[in-house]
Design an enzyme around this catalytic site. Structure first.
Site, mmCIF file in Angstrom:
data_model
loop_
_atom_site.group_PDB
_atom_site.id
_atom_site.type_symbol
_atom_site.label_atom_id
_atom_site.label_comp_id
_atom_site.label_asym_id
_atom_site.label_seq_id
_atom_site.Cartn_x
_atom_site.Cartn_y
_atom_site.Cartn_z
ATOM 1 C CG HIS A 155 -1.991 1.118 1.184
ATOM 2 N ND1 HIS A 155 -3.065 1.093 0.607
ATOM 3 C CD2 HIS A 155 -1.841 2.453 1.575
ATOM 4 C CE1 HIS A 155 -3.729 2.093 0.727
ATOM 5 N NE2 HIS A 155 -2.948 2.977 1.446
ATOM 6 C CB CYS A 156 2.091 3.347 -2.646
ATOM 7 S SG CYS A 156 3.168 4.738 -2.867
ATOM 8 N N PRO A 157 1.449 5.177 0.356
ATOM 9 C CG PRO A 157 2.768 6.089 1.895
ATOM 10 C CD PRO A 157 2.565 4.799 1.432
ATOM 11 C CG ASN A 160 -5.157 7.837 -0.739
ATOM 12 O OD1 ASN A 160 -5.160 6.817 0.393
ATOM 13 N ND2 ASN A 160 -6.415 8.484 -0.783
#
Length: 287
Positions: A155-157, A160
């Site tokens: 999951h890449c911030p 998002n």
């Protein structure tokens, strides 16, 4: 209902705050566009030919960068198909059962005709109690997205979103074009950065933008290069970030190279078998 309200509000706040890194990147990109096009090309560079050449190549890299970034952010993660959901009767029986052994028996019967090759570390069928779905190979539950994601990488911030089956190619191209974008800016700004730094050019409002533009581009180059190199290595090995840290467990035991098909086919798994589309952020990967 009263008890659920604070949880719902908290969830909405979390979703809103999750967009802050994306908004930050968008603001930096918008400023970099203004600084390069207006302050550097229009106000600083004297040569018309140099302006035109720089503007053409800048906009090419800018469009590809923004396009791939957009696709990475707004492509919905792929979820397990309905074949991996337990039938109603089995689901009710599974919920009622208290013994893990009995629950596994239900799962074993339900997965008899499903193409499953991976297991848990204990050799059991991988099942998500949160989504109430049997996990296909390489599928993992993302707590941030609150869903099971096919071939989940991470999951890449900064986007998002979950990076997985549906948008992994877009993510790789996003890293590639953001690196090209930053390298192009750093390379073309360098000579004017030196001229401003040594006071060869007069102090104007463009000086701050040009100096800061070089520092920002160089900083992002270094960070993106390491991440891009790592993911290219993963593509060549046909591994996800999760699998790189924890080898998948098959019926015969754990095997870090269990999904590798050879270098060429590993690349085609992500980018598809038509090379003319490899550099475009459109879905072309092999199923």
């Amino acid at each position: 209902r009263v008890k659920m309200a604070p949880t719902h509000v908290l969830r909405c706040c979390q979703r809103g705050l999750a967009w802050i890194p994306v908004i930050f990147i968008a603001l930096v990109v918008c400023w970099s566009y203004y600084a390069y096009v207006v302050e550097l090309c229009i106000f600083t560079i004297p040569s018309i030919a140099e302006k035109i050449i720089y503007m053409v190549f800048f906009h090419l890299s800018f469009v590809m960068f923004v396009w791939s970034y957009w696709k990475t952010i707004f492509t919905r993660p792929a979820n397990p198909s309905k074949e991996f959901c337990l039938p109603k009767a089995e689901k009710e029986q599974y919920v009622k059962e208290e013994r893990p052994e009995s629950q596994q028996e239900i799962l074993w019967r339900a997965t008899a005709n499903l193409p499953l090759y991976t297991r848990t570390g204990a050799g059991a069928i991988r099942y998500c109690d949160r989504c109430q779905v049997i996990k296909p190979d390489r599928c993992h539950h993302c707590s941030a997205c609150d869903m099971c994601v096919l071939k989940m990488d991470h999951h890449c911030p900064w986007v998002n979103n979950c990076v997985g089956f549906s948008n992994y190619k877009f993510f790789i191209l996003f890293l590639c074009y953001s690196l090209v974008y930053c390298l192009f800016i750093a390379a073309t700004v360098l000579q004017y950065f030196i001229k401003f730094w040594t006071n060869e050019l007069p102090d104007t409002h463009a000086k701050f933008h040009v100096l800061f533009l070089f520092f920002v581009a160089a900083m992002f180059c270094i960070s993106i290069l390491s991440l891009f190199s790592y993911h290219l290595w993963l593509v060549g090995k046909n591994r996800s970030t999760i699998e790189a840290f924890r080898a998948p467990v098959f019926r015969t035991g754990s095997d870090k190279n269990g999904f590798s098909l050879g270098f060429g086919k590993n690349i085609a798994q992500v980018f598809g078998d038509e090379r003319k589309f490899w550099l475009l952020p459109i879905f072309t990967r092999l199923v």
